[in-house]
Design a protein around this motif. Structure first.
Motif, PDB file in Angstrom:
ATOM      1  N   ASN A   1       0.568  -1.615   0.213  1.00  9.06           N
ATOM      2  CA  ASN A   1      -0.503  -0.034   0.155  1.00  9.06           C
ATOM      3  C   ASN A   1       0.937   1.146  -0.011  1.00  9.06           C
ATOM      4  OD1 ASN A   1      -2.193  -1.593   0.583  1.00  9.06           O
ATOM      5  ND2 ASN A   1      -1.966  -1.215   2.617  1.00  9.06           N
ATOM      6  N   ALA A   2       1.707   1.556   0.571  1.00 14.23           N
ATOM      7  CA  ALA A   2       2.959   1.976   0.550  1.00 14.23           C
ATOM      8  C   ALA A   2       3.065   2.572  -0.238  1.00 14.23           C
ATOM      9  CB  ALA A   2       3.981   2.478   1.894  1.00 14.23           C
ATOM     10  N   GLY A   3       4.069   1.486  -1.009  1.00 13.58           N
ATOM     11  CA  GLY A   3       4.478   1.347  -2.563  1.00 13.58           C
ATOM     12  C   GLY A   3       3.316   2.498  -3.746  1.00 13.58           C
ATOM     13  N   VAL A   4       2.459   1.659  -3.260  1.00 12.71           N
ATOM     14  CA  VAL A   4       0.991   2.576  -4.265  1.00 12.71           C
ATOM     15  C   VAL A   4       0.677   3.390  -4.648  1.00 12.71           C
ATOM     16  CG1 VAL A   4      -1.353   1.564  -5.016  1.00 12.71           C
ATOM     17  CG2 VAL A   4       0.288  -0.276  -4.973  1.00 12.71           C
ATOM     18  N   GLU A   5       1.032   3.906  -2.492  1.00 16.07           N
ATOM     19  CA  GLU A   5       0.107   5.653  -2.527  1.00 16.07           C
ATOM     20  C   GLU A   5       1.260   6.079  -2.868  1.00 16.07           C
ATOM     21  OE1 GLU A   5      -0.412   5.665   1.886  1.00 16.07           O
ATOM     22  OE2 GLU A   5      -1.733   3.841   1.878  1.00 16.07           O
ATOM     23  N   ARG A   6       2.307   5.948  -3.035  1.00 14.75           N
ATOM     24  CA  ARG A   6       3.859   7.107  -2.932  1.00 14.75           C
ATOM     25  C   ARG A   6       3.843   7.045  -4.264  1.00 14.75           C
ATOM     26  NH1 ARG A   6       9.181   7.512  -0.221  1.00 14.75           N
ATOM     27  NH2 ARG A   6       9.894   9.386  -0.639  1.00 14.75           N
ATOM     28  N   LEU A   7       3.391   5.961  -5.677  1.00 17.42           N
ATOM     29  CA  LEU A   7       3.060   6.382  -7.134  1.00 17.42           C
ATOM     30  C   LEU A   7       1.704   7.144  -7.284  1.00 17.42           C
ATOM     31  CD1 LEU A   7       3.934   4.864  -9.631  1.00 17.42           C
ATOM     32  CD2 LEU A   7       1.919   3.073  -9.574  1.00 17.42           C
ATOM     33  N   ALA A   8       0.861   6.887  -6.618  1.00 17.57           N
ATOM     34  CA  ALA A   8      -0.469   7.425  -7.188  1.00 17.57           C
ATOM     35  C   ALA A   8      -0.236   8.925  -6.502  1.00 17.57           C
ATOM     36  CB  ALA A   8      -1.310   6.958  -5.980  1.00 17.57           C
ATOM     37  N   VAL A  35       1.851  10.636  -9.942  1.00 17.79           N
ATOM     38  CA  VAL A  35       1.679  10.619 -10.769  1.00 17.79           C
ATOM     39  C   VAL A  35       0.105  11.445 -11.224  1.00 17.79           C
ATOM     40  CG1 VAL A  35       2.286   8.328 -11.845  1.00 17.79           C
ATOM     41  CG2 VAL A  35       0.321   8.483 -11.537  1.00 17.79           C
ATOM     42  N   THR A  36       0.070  11.810 -10.324  1.00 21.43           N
ATOM     43  CA  THR A  36      -1.591  12.517 -10.549  1.00 21.43           C
ATOM     44  C   THR A  36      -1.136  13.827  -9.620  1.00 21.43           C
ATOM     45  OG1 THR A  36      -2.064  11.961  -7.269  1.00 21.43           O
ATOM     46  CG2 THR A  36      -3.071  10.413  -9.402  1.00 21.43           C
ATOM     47  N   SER A  37       0.105  14.305  -9.796  1.00 27.29           N
ATOM     48  CA  SER A  37       0.270  15.395  -9.706  1.00 27.29           C
ATOM     49  C   SER A  37       0.811  16.181 -11.342  1.00 27.29           C
ATOM     50  CB  SER A  37       2.086  15.593  -8.781  1.00 27.29           C
ATOM     51  OG  SER A  37       3.074  14.741  -9.580  1.00 27.29           O
ATOM     52  N   ILE A  38       0.654  15.376 -12.650  1.00 27.46           N
ATOM     53  CA  ILE A  38       0.787  15.420 -13.439  1.00 27.46           C
ATOM     54  C   ILE A  38      -0.572  16.214 -13.960  1.00 27.46           C
ATOM     55  CG2 ILE A  38       1.126  15.337 -15.667  1.00 27.46           C
ATOM     56  CD1 ILE A  38       2.769  12.476 -15.265  1.00 27.46           C
ATOM     57  N   GLU A  39      -0.439  17.742 -14.723  1.00 26.61           N
ATOM     58  CA  GLU A  39      -2.299  18.064 -14.942  1.00 26.61           C
ATOM     59  C   GLU A  39      -2.496  17.255 -15.678  1.00 26.61           C
ATOM     60  OE1 GLU A  39      -3.626  22.119 -17.650  1.00 26.61           O
ATOM     61  OE2 GLU A  39      -1.516  21.888 -16.356  1.00 26.61           O
ATOM     62  N   GLY A  40      -4.232  16.715 -15.321  1.00 29.45           N
ATOM     63  CA  GLY A  40      -4.676  16.087 -16.320  1.00 29.45           C
ATOM     64  C   GLY A  40      -4.991  14.219 -16.242  1.00 29.45           C
ATOM     65  N   VAL A  41      -4.127  14.348 -15.110  1.00 32.95           N
ATOM     66  CA  VAL A  41      -3.449  12.581 -14.680  1.00 32.95           C
ATOM     67  C   VAL A  41      -5.252  12.451 -13.200  1.00 32.95           C
ATOM     68  CG1 VAL A  41      -2.587  10.848 -13.609  1.00 32.95           C
ATOM     69  CG2 VAL A  41      -2.145  12.451 -15.674  1.00 32.95           C
ATOM     70  N   ASP A  42      -5.416  11.163 -13.795  1.00 37.97           N
ATOM     71  CA  ASP A  42      -6.315  11.135 -11.758  1.00 37.97           C
ATOM     72  C   ASP A  42      -5.731   9.436 -11.937  1.00 37.97           C
ATOM     73  OD1 ASP A  42      -7.502   9.881 -13.983  1.00 37.97           O
ATOM     74  OD2 ASP A  42      -9.253  10.795 -14.670  1.00 37.97           O
ATOM     75  N   ASP A  43      -6.757   9.528 -10.568  1.00 36.46           N
ATOM     76  CA  ASP A  43      -6.798   7.766 -10.479  1.00 36.46           C
ATOM     77  C   ASP A  43      -6.778   6.869 -11.356  1.00 36.46           C
ATOM     78  OD1 ASP A  43      -6.031   8.470  -7.830  1.00 36.46           O
ATOM     79  OD2 ASP A  43      -8.163   8.187  -6.870  1.00 36.46           O
ATOM     80  N   SER A  44      -7.792   6.711 -12.383  1.00 35.67           N
ATOM     81  CA  SER A  44      -7.647   5.967 -13.294  1.00 35.67           C
ATOM     82  C   SER A  44      -6.527   5.815 -14.022  1.00 35.67           C
ATOM     83  CB  SER A  44      -8.636   6.142 -14.855  1.00 35.67           C
ATOM     84  OG  SER A  44      -8.370   7.654 -15.548  1.00 35.67           O
ATOM     85  N   LYS A  46       6.558  12.842 -18.924  1.00 33.51           N
ATOM     86  CA  LYS A  46       6.540  13.339 -17.816  1.00 33.51           C
ATOM     87  C   LYS A  46       6.287  11.857 -16.417  1.00 33.51           C
ATOM     88  CE  LYS A  46       6.420  17.190 -15.347  1.00 33.51           C
ATOM     89  NZ  LYS A  46       7.849  17.948 -15.234  1.00 33.51           N
ATOM     90  N   ALA A  47       5.363  11.525 -16.633  1.00 29.58           N
ATOM     91  CA  ALA A  47       5.575  10.413 -15.554  1.00 29.58           C
ATOM     92  C   ALA A  47       6.472   9.980 -15.256  1.00 29.58           C
ATOM     93  CB  ALA A  47       4.074   9.166 -15.840  1.00 29.58           C
TER      94      ALA A  47
END
Length: 420
Positions: free
Chosen positions: A315-322, A325-334, A371-372
């Motif tokens: 979970n810690a790895g997934v959270e850090r990944l999220a 990548v979600t800090s990129i404009e236009g990118v969401d949890d999908s 960018k990701a």
């Protein structure tokens, strides 16, 4: 004498496993040498000797003129004997090589004849000796001269006019041969050994599949009350054997291979050839095994690199990944869900995979993919730095603890001169 010659040839052919025609040819060649010795002829002189295969009669000719074989004499007979011995040895060597080179990979029984340093010399029959180098012996086993031993023919070579047969008890295929001997369904092809991983003397994992719906592959290999597998384990001096069910599904196969541990979740990344396996804390030691043996063998059995994580680590790895990548404009949890579907469960995975699979597999535009990956590289550097700092702190703590222990062990001086 003629009939006695026939009987001698037949006995030699049977005892040495040499073709009769080859022995007759050797005899004729030996008698040619004897004739040259008896009549002091040069190599240019044509000498021919024929032995009748039915009655054993010998006829000899020199330049087409018939010779009296009785005139060959003692020296010529000795020459014939020496030539015959050499040729018979060569024939026997060729016979042994031809027989055993075809038997490479077979299981054989033999008795220990002697020890030469760490090498074991094993008598396979009255005429054949084989060797088992130290490297092919199961560590921890002790054997004695005269003991019967089962092993596998690993290699057959001709070295310095000798046939060297090399045996093994550590090769993974030796396990297959034992299952073929103990489990008729394996021999008949009803059950197939699909994969095998072994650390000789310690543990083996073997994946089996049944080609008959009525036959349970694992149950047949184990036998009634464990009788079949017990015989194999006894032969291997107690080496543990895990029999797992084969599956064409990589996730199912990995879960089976990690037994006796129970797996909570498996994420497979085909791009990296890696499987991330999540197990609860109480299953962690089982999944990894003693000195990492269970996960190591499972990885070799399935041909996947396997990482074992607890739910918290996953979970810690997934959270850090999220977050990354979600800090990129236009990118969401999908987008995160898509990455997880590809088996990318951390920024380290994303950095290693690169942008190309994101573009090709997920249909992400190139700018977003690049960018990701760049952000993942930066976060990966931060993780490496944090890990290095944690290691440095741990080393400092260990050094301080050791210094304190030394101080406690040193008794302080009183600084007082006692009167004499």
């Amino acid at each position: 004498m003629s009939q006695e010659l026939i009987r001698i040839v037949e006995n030699i052919a049977r005892d040495k496993n040499i073709d009769k025609e080859s022995i007759f040819a050797d005899l004729e060649a030996a008698l040619v040498s004897a004739a040259r010795k008896a009549f002091s002829t040069s190599e240019e002189t044509e000498i021919e000797v024929f032995i009748d295969r039915d009655n054993g009669n010998i006829t000899a000719y020199k330049d087409g003129e018939k010779l009296d074989v009785k005139r060959f004499g003692r020296i010529a007979a000795q020459t014939a004997k020496q030539v015959m011995i050499q040729k018979l040895k060569a024939d026997e060597r060729e016979s042994i090589f031809a027989e055993y080179v075809k038997r490479k990979g077979e299981a054989v029984n033999g008795s220990i004849a002697r020890f030469e340093g760490g090498t074991m010399v094993i008598d396979l029959s009255n005429r054949v000796e084989a060797i088992m180098p130290k490297s092919e012996q199961i560590g921890g086993e002790t054997h004695h001269v005269g003991e019967r031993l089962r092993c596998m023919i690993l290699d057959v070579r001709e070295v310095s006019s000798q046939v060297r047969i090399i045996l093994s008890r550590t090769h993974p295929d030796f396990i297959k041969r034992l299952f073929e001997l103990e489990v008729p369904e394996v021999t008949e092809g009803i059950i197939e050994i699909k994969a095998l991983a072994r650390e000789a003397g310690y543990r083996t994992k073997i994946a089996v599949e049944s080609h008959d719906d009525k036959v349970d592959a694992v149950g047949a290999c184990v036998g009634v009350r464990g009788s079949r597998i017990r015989n194999i384990v006894d032969e291997l001096s107690g080496e543990k054997i895990d029999i797992v069910r084969w599956s064409d599904s990589s996730q199912t196969l990995i879960a089976n291979a990690l037994k006796p541990a129970e797996v909570s979740e498996i994420a497979i990344c085909f791009e990296l050839g890696r499987a991330t396996v999540v197990v609860t804390e109480d299953q962690l030691s089982l999944a990894i095994g003693k000195h990492g043996q269970n996960v190591r063998l499972a990885a070799r059995l399935t041909s996947w690199d396997i990482d074992i994580l607890t739910p918290e680590e996953y979970n810690a790895g997934v959270e850090r990944l999220a977050e990354c990548v979600t800090s990129i404009e236009g990118v969401d949890d999908s987008f995160v869900d898509q990455l997880l579907a590809l088996g990318i469960i951390s920024v380290l995975d994303l950095e290693e995979v690169g942008s190309e699979p994101l573009i090709e597999e997920l249909g992400v535009d190139e700018d977003t993919a690049v960018k990701a990956v760049e952000l993942a590289e930066n976060v990966a550097k931060e993780i490496a730095s944090e890990k290095k700092q944690a290691e440095d702190i741990l080393e400092q703590e260990q050094a301080r603890t050791e210094d304190e222990d030394e101080d406690e062990d040193t008794e302080p001086g009183l600084g007082i001169d006692l009167p004499q």
